[in-house]
Design an enzyme around this catalytic site. Structure first.
Site, PDB file in Angstrom:
ATOM      1  N   HIS A  47       0.977  -1.326   0.147  1.00 36.90           N
ATOM      2  CA  HIS A  47      -0.090   0.366   0.040  1.00 36.90           C
ATOM      3  C   HIS A  47       0.823   0.732   0.062  1.00 36.90           C
ATOM      4  O   HIS A  47       2.128   1.294   0.788  1.00 36.90           O
ATOM      5  CB  HIS A  47      -0.426  -0.356   0.923  1.00 36.90           C
ATOM      6  CG  HIS A  47      -0.770   0.024   2.541  1.00 36.90           C
ATOM      7  ND1 HIS A  47      -0.013   1.570   2.924  1.00 36.90           N
ATOM      8  CD2 HIS A  47       0.043  -0.923   3.198  1.00 36.90           C
ATOM      9  CE1 HIS A  47       0.051   1.101   4.806  1.00 36.90           C
ATOM     10  NE2 HIS A  47       0.039   0.192   5.036  1.00 36.90           N
ATOM     11  N   ASP A  54      -0.221   4.210   0.750  1.00 38.73           N
ATOM     12  CA  ASP A  54      -1.319   5.328   1.274  1.00 38.73           C
ATOM     13  C   ASP A  54      -0.376   4.831   2.334  1.00 38.73           C
ATOM     14  O   ASP A  54       0.144   3.681   3.083  1.00 38.73           O
ATOM     15  CB  ASP A  54      -2.538   5.452   1.527  1.00 38.73           C
ATOM     16  CG  ASP A  54      -3.015   4.035   2.717  1.00 38.73           C
ATOM     17  OD1 ASP A  54      -1.994   2.799   1.792  1.00 38.73           O
ATOM     18  OD2 ASP A  54      -4.042   4.071   3.232  1.00 38.73           O
ATOM     19  N   ASP A 114       5.918   2.557   7.306  1.00 39.76           N
ATOM     20  CA  ASP A 114       4.771   1.229   6.508  1.00 39.76           C
ATOM     21  C   ASP A 114       3.943   2.242   5.717  1.00 39.76           C
ATOM     22  O   ASP A 114       3.037   2.923   6.107  1.00 39.76           O
ATOM     23  CB  ASP A 114       3.808   1.702   7.849  1.00 39.76           C
ATOM     24  CG  ASP A 114       2.383   1.031   7.796  1.00 39.76           C
ATOM     25  OD1 ASP A 114       2.326   0.221   6.716  1.00 39.76           O
ATOM     26  OD2 ASP A 114       2.023   1.130   8.948  1.00 39.76           O
ATOM     27  N   GLU A 126      -5.529   1.250   2.540  1.00 38.75           N
ATOM     28  CA  GLU A 126      -4.920   0.164   3.542  1.00 38.75           C
ATOM     29  C   GLU A 126      -5.532   1.057   4.208  1.00 38.75           C
ATOM     30  O   GLU A 126      -5.477   0.393   5.622  1.00 38.75           O
ATOM     31  CB  GLU A 126      -3.525  -0.609   2.854  1.00 38.75           C
ATOM     32  CG  GLU A 126      -3.361  -1.699   4.381  1.00 38.75           C
ATOM     33  CD  GLU A 126      -2.981  -1.593   5.809  1.00 38.75           C
ATOM     34  OE1 GLU A 126      -3.711  -2.623   5.972  1.00 38.75           O
ATOM     35  OE2 GLU A 126      -3.140  -0.379   5.710  1.00 38.75           O
ATOM     36  N   GLU A 127      -4.946   1.971   4.766  1.00 40.29           N
ATOM     37  CA  GLU A 127      -5.080   2.471   5.843  1.00 40.29           C
ATOM     38  C   GLU A 127      -6.479   3.068   6.452  1.00 40.29           C
ATOM     39  O   GLU A 127      -6.716   3.346   7.427  1.00 40.29           O
ATOM     40  CB  GLU A 127      -4.033   3.636   5.985  1.00 40.29           C
ATOM     41  CG  GLU A 127      -2.020   3.592   6.577  1.00 40.29           C
ATOM     42  CD  GLU A 127      -1.978   2.225   7.540  1.00 40.29           C
ATOM     43  OE1 GLU A 127      -2.963   2.162   8.333  1.00 40.29           O
ATOM     44  OE2 GLU A 127      -0.868   2.294   7.108  1.00 40.29           O
ATOM     45  N   ASP A 162       4.428  -6.011   4.868  1.00 39.80           N
ATOM     46  CA  ASP A 162       3.626  -4.880   5.034  1.00 39.80           C
ATOM     47  C   ASP A 162       3.849  -5.532   7.044  1.00 39.80           C
ATOM     48  O   ASP A 162       2.946  -4.474   7.995  1.00 39.80           O
ATOM     49  CB  ASP A 162       2.382  -4.406   4.876  1.00 39.80           C
ATOM     50  CG  ASP A 162       1.868  -3.467   5.144  1.00 39.80           C
ATOM     51  OD1 ASP A 162       2.853  -2.443   6.422  1.00 39.80           O
ATOM     52  OD2 ASP A 162       0.784  -3.303   5.121  1.00 39.80           O
ATOM     53  N   HIS A 179     -24.402  24.662  32.885  1.00 46.97           N
ATOM     54  CA  HIS A 179     -23.394  25.024  33.784  1.00 46.97           C
ATOM     55  C   HIS A 179     -23.909  24.278  34.690  1.00 46.97           C
ATOM     56  O   HIS A 179     -24.621  24.191  35.505  1.00 46.97           O
ATOM     57  CB  HIS A 179     -24.250  26.720  34.296  1.00 46.97           C
ATOM     58  CG  HIS A 179     -23.124  27.828  35.636  1.00 46.97           C
ATOM     59  ND1 HIS A 179     -22.795  27.290  36.589  1.00 46.97           N
ATOM     60  CD2 HIS A 179     -22.803  29.106  35.791  1.00 46.97           C
ATOM     61  CE1 HIS A 179     -22.288  28.007  37.637  1.00 46.97           C
ATOM     62  NE2 HIS A 179     -22.006  29.305  36.598  1.00 46.97           N
ATOM     63  N   THR A 232     -16.117  25.295  34.370  1.00 43.10           N
ATOM     64  CA  THR A 232     -17.384  24.648  34.864  1.00 43.10           C
ATOM     65  C   THR A 232     -18.641  25.004  33.925  1.00 43.10           C
ATOM     66  O   THR A 232     -19.200  25.645  33.887  1.00 43.10           O
ATOM     67  CB  THR A 232     -17.763  25.597  36.261  1.00 43.10           C
ATOM     68  OG1 THR A 232     -17.770  26.865  35.925  1.00 43.10           O
ATOM     69  CG2 THR A 232     -16.868  25.152  37.353  1.00 43.10           C
ATOM     70  N   ARG A 266      -9.595  -5.801  18.522  1.00 53.70           N
ATOM     71  CA  ARG A 266      -8.568  -7.215  17.274  1.00 53.70           C
ATOM     72  C   ARG A 266      -9.137  -7.774  17.697  1.00 53.70           C
ATOM     73  O   ARG A 266      -9.265  -8.185  18.417  1.00 53.70           O
ATOM     74  CB  ARG A 266      -7.212  -6.425  18.497  1.00 53.70           C
ATOM     75  CG  ARG A 266      -6.071  -4.649  17.767  1.00 53.70           C
ATOM     76  CD  ARG A 266      -6.027  -5.054  16.870  1.00 53.70           C
ATOM     77  NE  ARG A 266      -5.535  -3.747  16.118  1.00 53.70           N
ATOM     78  CZ  ARG A 266      -4.922  -2.817  15.187  1.00 53.70           C
ATOM     79  NH1 ARG A 266      -5.051  -3.764  14.041  1.00 53.70           N
ATOM     80  NH2 ARG A 266      -4.959  -1.651  14.795  1.00 53.70           N
ATOM     81  N   HIS A 308       2.869   4.486  12.176  1.00 53.00           N
ATOM     82  CA  HIS A 308       2.044   5.793  12.478  1.00 53.00           C
ATOM     83  C   HIS A 308       1.985   6.756  13.671  1.00 53.00           C
ATOM     84  O   HIS A 308       0.622   7.164  14.067  1.00 53.00           O
ATOM     85  CB  HIS A 308       0.609   4.443  13.452  1.00 53.00           C
ATOM     86  CG  HIS A 308      -0.152   3.185  12.297  1.00 53.00           C
ATOM     87  ND1 HIS A 308      -1.647   2.874  12.477  1.00 53.00           N
ATOM     88  CD2 HIS A 308       0.202   2.920  11.926  1.00 53.00           C
ATOM     89  CE1 HIS A 308      -1.940   2.133  11.237  1.00 53.00           C
ATOM     90  NE2 HIS A 308      -0.487   2.139  10.426  1.00 53.00           N
TER      91      HIS A 308
HETATM   92  N1  BES Z   1       1.337  -2.590   8.067  1.00 49.64           N
HETATM   93  C1  BES Z   1      -0.121  -2.187   8.773  1.00 49.64           C
HETATM   94  C2  BES Z   1      -0.301  -3.725   9.788  1.00 49.64           C
HETATM   95  C3  BES Z   1       1.005  -4.381  10.988  1.00 49.64           C
HETATM   96  C4  BES Z   1       1.318  -3.656  11.958  1.00 49.64           C
HETATM   97  C5  BES Z   1       0.935  -5.462  10.848  1.00 49.64           C
HETATM   98  C6  BES Z   1       1.943  -4.089  12.815  1.00 49.64           C
HETATM   99  C7  BES Z   1       1.486  -6.471  11.875  1.00 49.64           C
HETATM  100  C8  BES Z   1       2.110  -5.728  12.039  1.00 49.64           C
HETATM  101  C9  BES Z   1      -1.330  -1.602   8.360  1.00 49.64           C
HETATM  102  O1  BES Z   1      -0.363  -1.065   7.556  1.00 49.64           O
HETATM  103  C10 BES Z   1      -1.826  -1.201   9.143  1.00 49.64           C
HETATM  104  O2  BES Z   1      -1.957  -0.820   9.996  1.00 49.64           O
HETATM  105  N2  BES Z   1      -3.226  -1.834   9.200  1.00 49.64           N
HETATM  106  C11 BES Z   1      -4.295  -1.300  10.211  1.00 49.64           C
HETATM  107  C12 BES Z   1      -5.090  -1.783   9.890  1.00 49.64           C
HETATM  108  C13 BES Z   1      -7.182  -1.170  10.017  1.00 49.64           C
HETATM  109  C14 BES Z   1      -7.119   0.136   9.932  1.00 49.64           C
HETATM  110  C15 BES Z   1      -8.351  -1.212   9.296  1.00 49.64           C
HETATM  111  C16 BES Z   1      -3.908  -1.384  11.551  1.00 49.64           C
HETATM  112  O3  BES Z   1      -3.850  -2.483  11.508  1.00 49.64           O
HETATM  113  O4  BES Z   1      -3.908  -0.494  12.226  1.00 49.64           O
HETATM  114 ZN    ZN Z   2      -0.112   0.653   8.520  1.00 49.24          ZN
END
Ligand code: BES
Ligand code: ZN
Length: 443
Positions: A73, A75, A106, A140-141, A167, A200, A302, A315, A415
């Protein structure tokens, strides 16, 4: 253009997929990538989608060779918070052999390592040892919303024997790592509302429920004292860890002191009865990704806020299914707030978890390629905590397994501010591409 220059060029596009203000940069990055692949001798097409474009490149396919789909990816995640970067995120900088930029690891560093590997083989031999389909997407992100439908509608032209992706991570520098499982994900945002407007807090506080307090109470109930998620049925489909994986993971050079060092957290935490790696790779989680409501400015105000919100991601591990779980999650959130506030749940994106057999024919070929790339060292076999939702769609729609050959280091800051990628890994990735195609051709 040297391989490094091609990566630097790719990194200068601020291809942030989630932010519509960057759509032009995403498009420009796709165009540039397509010309790089075309100039490498691959037949390349840019497919527009309802969102960001998909770039597909291929060599001339011949009978009798496996077809390999290489995915990546282009992006990236937003660069914020900008103030914490030591240099501008879209002006790549190299210091002590490490490249700093948003997307360095990434996924542009890993993607461009493969693209350069392909270019080198094409230049040297005029062809690749396999039938190749390179598929690079720009969403992808944000959960790949348009790639699944694209796979469906191009099922025939994308038919392949196996998929390869870099990735994911390496457990430590120089340790080749083969990933055979990924967590899935399901996201949602909840909005808790109380009074019709901010009040308030002296005039009304005490007689009217505070949405921020009720939201905090809800979040505090999400886990029990053992760190287990209290949503009914949440664990029903969780596949137990196998004895061999628990043993193998316990021997990896990624232990609790190292995880403490990597995270800068004062102490580790998690579900009772599991090691940190088991919690990360083999167990589901519920996380608050963002939390807000009320006054956020300087000083005090306040006020009894009329609304509060939280962004959640869960997850998931094999064989949990986000489509089954999201309604349970929504119901739990709805039922655990008192009648003094109202709650709206906005579902977000989701992706299925993934697992494959690391000892399959192509799995072994990929591990041989990793061994050749990293001085003959045996690859670590791991699962990952992150998600690449399209991997399950590859399996479901194209019927092929995905080989996850990660080059990201644990401290790559994906990230986060100061994302980085060692030039040594960029070099290794180019070699990996060449070894991989050779081993897959012979598998
Ligand atoms: N490269 C990552 C996924 C990843 C990170 C796999 C570390 C294994 C170890 C990918 O680009 C990613 O960040 N994916 C997102 C997907 C989500 C936005 C649907 C994620 O895992 O948060
Ligand atoms: Zn990522």
């Amino acid at each position: 253009m040297s391989p490094l220059d091609s990566l630097l060029t790719c990194l200068r596009f601020a291809s942030v997929s989630t932010d519509s203000a960057h759509a032009g940069e995403v498009r420009a990055c796709a165009d540039w990538l397509a010309s790089f692949l075309r100039e490498s001798g691959l037949a390349t097409t840019i497919h527009p989608t309802a969102g960001h474009p998909i770039v597909v490149a291929r060599n001339t396919h011949r009978a009798g060779r496996p077809t390999v789909l290489l995915y990546g990816h282009y992006d990236v995640q937003p660069a914020d918070p900008l103030a914490l970067w030591h240099s501008p995120p879209f002006e790549p900088r190299i210091e002590n052999g490490i490249l700093y930029a948003r997307g360095a690891t990434d996924n542009k560093g890993q993607l461009m390592a493969h693209a350069n590997g392909l270019r080198q083989t094409m230049t040297a031999h005029g062809d690749l040892p396999v039938n190749l389909i390179a598929l690079f997407e720009g969403e992808e992100e944000i959960g790949s919303p348009n790639l699944g439908p694209f796979l469906q509608s191009h099922r025939e032209s994308l038919a392949c024997d196996v998929i390869a992706i870099s990735d994911t991570g390496m457990v430590a520098p120089g340790v080749p790592t083969f990933t055979y499982g990924l967590r899935g994900i399901t996201c949602c945002e909840i909005e808790v509302t109380g009074p019709a407007t901010d009040l308030h807090s002296g005039i009304f506080g005490g007689a009217v429920a505070n949405p921020a307090t009720e939201l905090a109470r809800l979040i505090a109930q999400l886990h029990d004292s053992e760190g287990r998620i209290r949503i009914d049925g949440f664990y029903d489909a969780v596949r137990p860890l196998e004895a061999w994986e628990r043993e193998a993971w316990a021997r990896l050079p990624l232990d609790d002191p190292e995880i403490l060092r990597l995270t800068g957290s004062p102490a580790l935490h998690g579900e009772a009865g599991f090691s940190s790696l088991e919690r990360l790779w083999g167990r589901p989680t519920a996380e608050v990704n963002g939390l807000g409501g009320g006054y956020q400015g300087e000083g005090s105000k306040t006020v009894l806020p009329s609304r509060a919100f939280a962004k959640f991601s869960f997850r998931l591990v094999p064989d949990q299914n986000p489509d089954d779980l999201l309604p349970r999650i929504e119901a739990w959130l709805q039922h655990h707030l008192p009648a003094t506030v109202k709650v709206t749940v906005h579902p977000g994106h989701s992706g299925q978890p993934y697992a494959m057999d690391p000892h399959s024919r192509f799995g072994r070929a990929a591990q041989a390629a990793l061994r050749d790339t990293f001085n003959g060292r045996d690859p670590a076999l791991i699962r990952e905590g992150g998600s690449i939702p399209i991997v399950r769609s590859f399996k479901d729609i194209l019927g092929a397994d995905t080989l996850l050959l990660g080059l990201a280091l644990p401290d790559c800051q994906a990230h986060a501010p100061n994302e980085n990628f060692p030039l040594a890994n960029f070099e290794a990735g180019q070699q990996l591409n060449r070894h991989l195609l050779e081993h897959l051709a012979a598998a």
